[in-house]
Design an enzyme around this catalytic site. Structure first.
Site, PDB file in Angstrom:
ATOM      1  N   SER A 128       0.836  -1.207   0.000  1.00 46.05           N
ATOM      2  CA  SER A 128       0.000   0.000   0.000  1.00 46.05           C
ATOM      3  C   SER A 128       0.868   1.254   0.000  1.00 46.05           C
ATOM      4  O   SER A 128       1.965   1.262   0.575  1.00 46.05           O
ATOM      5  CB  SER A 128      -0.869  -0.021   1.262  1.00 46.05           C
ATOM      6  OG  SER A 128      -1.482   1.223   1.464  1.00 46.05           O
ATOM      7  N   TYR A 153      -2.120  -1.233  10.883  1.00 45.45           N
ATOM      8  CA  TYR A 153      -2.358  -1.737   9.523  1.00 45.45           C
ATOM      9  C   TYR A 153      -1.176  -1.387   8.618  1.00 45.45           C
ATOM     10  O   TYR A 153      -0.612  -2.241   7.927  1.00 45.45           O
ATOM     11  CB  TYR A 153      -3.660  -1.158   8.940  1.00 45.45           C
ATOM     12  CG  TYR A 153      -3.764  -1.397   7.453  1.00 45.45           C
ATOM     13  CD1 TYR A 153      -4.090  -2.648   6.952  1.00 45.45           C
ATOM     14  CD2 TYR A 153      -3.475  -0.372   6.534  1.00 45.45           C
ATOM     15  CE1 TYR A 153      -4.139  -2.880   5.575  1.00 45.45           C
ATOM     16  CE2 TYR A 153      -3.526  -0.591   5.166  1.00 45.45           C
ATOM     17  CZ  TYR A 153      -3.852  -1.850   4.692  1.00 45.45           C
ATOM     18  OH  TYR A 153      -3.887  -2.074   3.338  1.00 45.45           O
ATOM     19  N   LYS A 157       1.972  -3.737   6.525  1.00 47.46           N
ATOM     20  CA  LYS A 157       2.413  -3.709   5.119  1.00 47.46           C
ATOM     21  C   LYS A 157       3.924  -3.513   5.038  1.00 47.46           C
ATOM     22  O   LYS A 157       4.608  -4.144   4.234  1.00 47.46           O
ATOM     23  CB  LYS A 157       1.679  -2.598   4.351  1.00 47.46           C
ATOM     24  CG  LYS A 157       0.184  -2.855   4.197  1.00 47.46           C
ATOM     25  CD  LYS A 157      -0.095  -4.129   3.415  1.00 47.46           C
ATOM     26  CE  LYS A 157      -1.553  -4.497   3.387  1.00 47.46           C
ATOM     27  NZ  LYS A 157      -1.836  -5.836   2.844  1.00 47.46           N
TER      28      LYS A 157
END
Ligand code: NAD
Ligand code: WQD
Length: 343
Positions: A128, A153, A157
């Site tokens: 992302s 989150y 990644k």
């Protein structure tokens, strides 16, 4: 005709995964879905099959379940794995960090163990643009430094990218890419699959279409006092079909690499920044309906602006985002109307 290459698509019933399954079949791959439907549902598979007019093999289960995963790898000889499965709500990750680290990292580890053990040569990982945080210079290239993650989150990644880098760098025979998506929007033009946010959407476009459909009263624009031309935040919105095609290109690209171990990172965006107010204006033009919106305070944690340099992906993958913002908004609106059954 040559036999189709089998590709495991974890999270293949999800938003980006379902569109990628369609693109894979159209490119003569045979996708096999593994999804626990924690953020999707089996009707999505029906939508995919309806578009393709053929049946798709899928397994309902958790990609952290080694017994299930190894039985699937025993059953199929995969050429590659596209690993979408993850939990993706930024705010929720702040409230439930263990769930996010647990799901996102453990599912990646199980996949890496499986590709190593079953000698699957290619892995495509969903990363992302969140790894860049608020960049100092725009557009962001793949060389732009990654900032400390602003959420658990985002950290999953960043850590996942690092894990894949280390695994490829070890003795493993693995070729992998991490694809850093910017803001995926849109739906399949047939309106048979699209994004299915559970509960109140956090993301802009589903909130826009749900407001226009009367499901939400008003869209709040999170701040118009940013240092941008119209004061609202800027993002790089990419049509999910363009994004899906990039996954097919990535697989082909990995297959073409002659080294047995290989790792690369690509930005996937359009290269163009669009403000929240520009999105609202375009949506009203495309849908032909007024949108009830008001300007509210900034949302905590939002970055002011980000858009991608996509030169690396364009050159290496021979890929380019082709669809416009208006096409993406028209497709999302068509999808919204299909799911809310508006005449
Ligand atoms: P999504 O939630 O629609 O799809 C993810 C799918 O994975 C869902 O169908 C869910 O049921 C499944 N899943 C989750 N955990 C699982 C597990 N342990 N085992 C099996 N299935 C599991 O999300 P999406 O928008 O399609 O995103 C796909 C990937 O792309 C994710 O890794 C996400 O972090 C990443 N990503 C998404 C965006 C975005 O804005 N949508 C942006 C950047 C990166
Ligand atoms: C876009 C713009 C909001 C809702 C998130 C994740 C990121 C990545 C993509 C996964 C922002 C504004 C939004 C609303 C608004 N996902 N907005 N009113 O924040 O760029 O990124 O999704 O990796 O990690 O953080 O996307 O769609 O939430 O917001 O004004 O009701 O729309 O402030 O400027 P974002 P978004």
């Amino acid at each position: 005709m040559s036999k189709s290459k089998q590709v495991l698509v974890t999270g293949g019933a999800g938003y980006i995964g379902s569109h990628t399954v369609v693109s894979l079949v159209n490119a003569n791959y045979k996708p096999i879905i593994l999804d626990d439907f924690s953020n999707s549902n089996p009707q999505v598979i029906e939508g995919i099959q309806d578009i393709l007019q053929e049946s798709i093999t899928y397994y309902r289960g958790d990609c952290r379940d080694w017994d299930l995963v190894s039985s699937i790898f025993n059953e199929h000889q995969f050429d590659g794995v596209i690993h979408f499965a993850a939990s993706k709500a930024v705010g929720e990750s702040v409230e439930q960090p263990l769930r996010y680290y647990g799901n996102n990292l453990d599912s990646l580890m199980v996949m890496l163990r499986a590709v190593e053990q079953f000698k699957v040569p290619n892995l495509v990982f969903s990363s992302s643009c969140t790894v860049y945080g608020q960049p100092d210079h725009l557009p962001v290239t793949e060389e732009t430094e990654r900032k400390p993650a602003a959420s658990p989150y985002g950290n999953t990644k960043k850590i996942s990218e690092d894990i894949i880098f280390d695994v490829v760098g070890s003795a493993a025979n693995l070729k992998a890419v991490s694809l850093r998506y910017f803001n995926p929007i849109g739906a399949h033009p047939s309106a048979k699959i699209g994004e299915l946010p559970l509960g109140t959407p956090n993301n802009l476009i589903p909130f826009v279409t749900q407001t226009a459909a009367g499901i939400r009263d008003v869209l709040t624009v999170f701040g118009d006092d940013y240092n941008t031309p119209d004061g609202t935040c800027i993002r790089d919105y990419i049509h999910v079909m363009d994004l899906s095609d990039a996954h097919v290109r990535s697989l082909t690209y990995l297959e073409e690499q002659s080294e047995s171990s290989y790792y690369e990172v690509f930005n996937l965006g359009t290269g163009k920044g669009t403000s929240v107010m520009e999105v609202i204006k375009s949506f009203q033009e495309v849908a032909g309906v007024p949108l009830n919106y008001r300007v509210g305070p900034r949302r905590s944690g939002d970055i002011e602006q980000i858009f991608a340099s996509v030169k690396k992906a364009e050159k290496a993958l021979n890929w380019k985002a082709l669809k416009t913002m208006k096409q993406a908004l028209a497709d999302t609106w068509k999808w919204q109307q299909a799911i809310s059954k508006i005449p």
